[in-house]
Design a protein around this motif. Structure first.
Motif: not given
Length: 401
Positions: A263-267, A288, A307, A309-312, A399
């Motif tokens: 799981k990661s988050f992209e900005y 967001n 919340k 960022g895009r969840k990956k 996401e």
């Protein structure tokens, strides 16, 4: 369930976009609205996969129902003559709502009277037609057999998701109807199953909050025409508003992914620059999901959190059978519509990520605020053969805002 835990996932794959893309349906020719809103451009806009793009349907203070009809242009199941070789004349069989009989079916048979009716239903797939075959001078029972092999995409478990709605505030409810005829003169109301925010009462779903709702349903037979009815519970309290509608098929993953989930988050909207003096400064084009009609994205309230960022989500699946991985016939018309393989449903129906899908992280968790991911396929999946007719693959989902 908390922490966005991944169990055995389930995907809700929209069918409207791929049917438009491959020319099976052509926009306003097969997608129409009646009742409160009939403007073709607004009706089509409801299927743009953008839940933050609100369409005001209207209805405040009234009780006129809104219908949205999809002509999928996918033929109904057919019937075959299993016992008789009749050679002349046409007769129309009257539709029976309790059977799998298609109105207007033409039977080649000498002297069979028009509007001949069904005599008996012998089992789930066979019925008998009583007719006076004058050519032979005697009464004859003709048995026609329903062919299950002609089942189509519409025989699968279907779903409707309404994103960015204000149904609770508007005092609105919705229902799915199907028919083989465009005028819905013999419409069926398939039994709906609640997945999210759908209190089911008298064949209608009544959302308990604003935000979004998700139901599934199956048909007794694959009716070509699908209709969504949005009605008032007791007079609309305000104008009905909808962000977008997803309408399609449910894909059940064959098993849970391997334990190596990432799981990661992209900005991707954040840009950090550096001045000539060495100081860094930043700006963001987006952080967001945009708010929806009356709530925050994927929420039942309008409370604003942190919340961003895009969840990956990256996961792999091991030991897939070839039937779980690939369609039986890559170019076959029937195979590519009916086949429940991963390639067919997740990859081809989304055109490799061209269209987003709704991913349920765990089929046992239907938490509307935390159990789903609106996402696109984010990689070019490949399948590695690791044993006889057995494959491994990796999937990445990013996401969608």
């Amino acid at each position: 369930m908390s922490y966005q835990r991944v169990g055995k996932p389930k995907a809700y794959v929209d069918m409207i976009q791929p049917l438009l893309e491959n020319g099976t349906i052509t926009g306003t020719d097969q997608i129409a609205g009646a009742g409160i809103l009939t403007t073709a451009s607004s009706i089509i806009q409801l299927f743009d996969n953008k839940p933050n793009n609100t369409v005001t349907i209207g209805g405040n203070g009234g009780s006129t129902a809104q219908t949205i009809t999809i002509d999928t242009n996918i033929p109904d199941n057919s019937f075959t003559d299993s016992t008789c070789d009749l050679s002349a004349g046409d007769a129309t069989i009257t539709h029976d709502a309790n059977s799998k009989i298609v109105a207007g079916l033409k039977v080649s048979g000498a002297g069979i009277p028009a509007e001949t009716t069904v005599a008996s239903i012998t089992n789930a797939t066979t019925f008998e037609l009583s007719a006076n075959v004058e050519s032979g001078g005697s009464d004859t029972n003709i048995t026609l057999t329903f062919s299950e092999s002609t089942g189509t995409l519409l025989n699968e478990t279907m779903f409707v998701a309404i994103l960015g709605h204000n149904f609770k505030s508007a005092d609105a409810k919705f229902q799915v109807q199907t028919d083989h005829a465009g005028d819905f003169s013999t419409s069926q109301t398939p039994t709906m199953t609640n997945v999210c925010n759908s209190a089911l009462t008298s064949d209608f779903s009544i959302p308990t909050t604003d935000g979004w709702s998700l139901i599934t349903y199956t048909q007794d037979f694959d009716n070509r025409y699908q209709r969504l009815v949005i009605d008032d519970v007791s007079t609309f309290d305000t104008d009905v508003k909808v962000g977008c509608i997803l309408w399609g098929v449910v894909y059940d993953f064959p098993n849970a992914p391997d334990m190596n989930i990432k799981k990661s988050f992209e900005y991707d909207g954040v840009k950090i620059n550096q001045s000539l003096g060495g100081q860094k400064y930043s700006h963001a084009t987006h952080l967001n999901n945009s708010p929806w009609t009356t709530t925050q994205a994927w929420s039942s309230s309008n409370n604003k959190g942190f919340k961003s960022g895009r969840k990956k989500l990256d996961m792999s699946f091991s030991y897939l059978s070839e039937s779980n991985a690939f369609p039986t016939d890559l170019y076959g018309f029937e195979s590519t519509r009916k086949d429940e393989s991963m390639v067919n449903r997740l990859i081809m129906m989304t055109n490799g990520g061209m269209y987003p899908l709704l991913l349920q992280l765990d089929e046992t968790d239907a938490n509307e605020d935390d159990g789903f991911l609106w996402c696109r396929l984010n990689n070019k999946p490949s399948f590695d053969q690791i044993a006889h007719n057995t494959f491994n693959t990796k999937l990445s989902f990013l996401e969608e805002f």
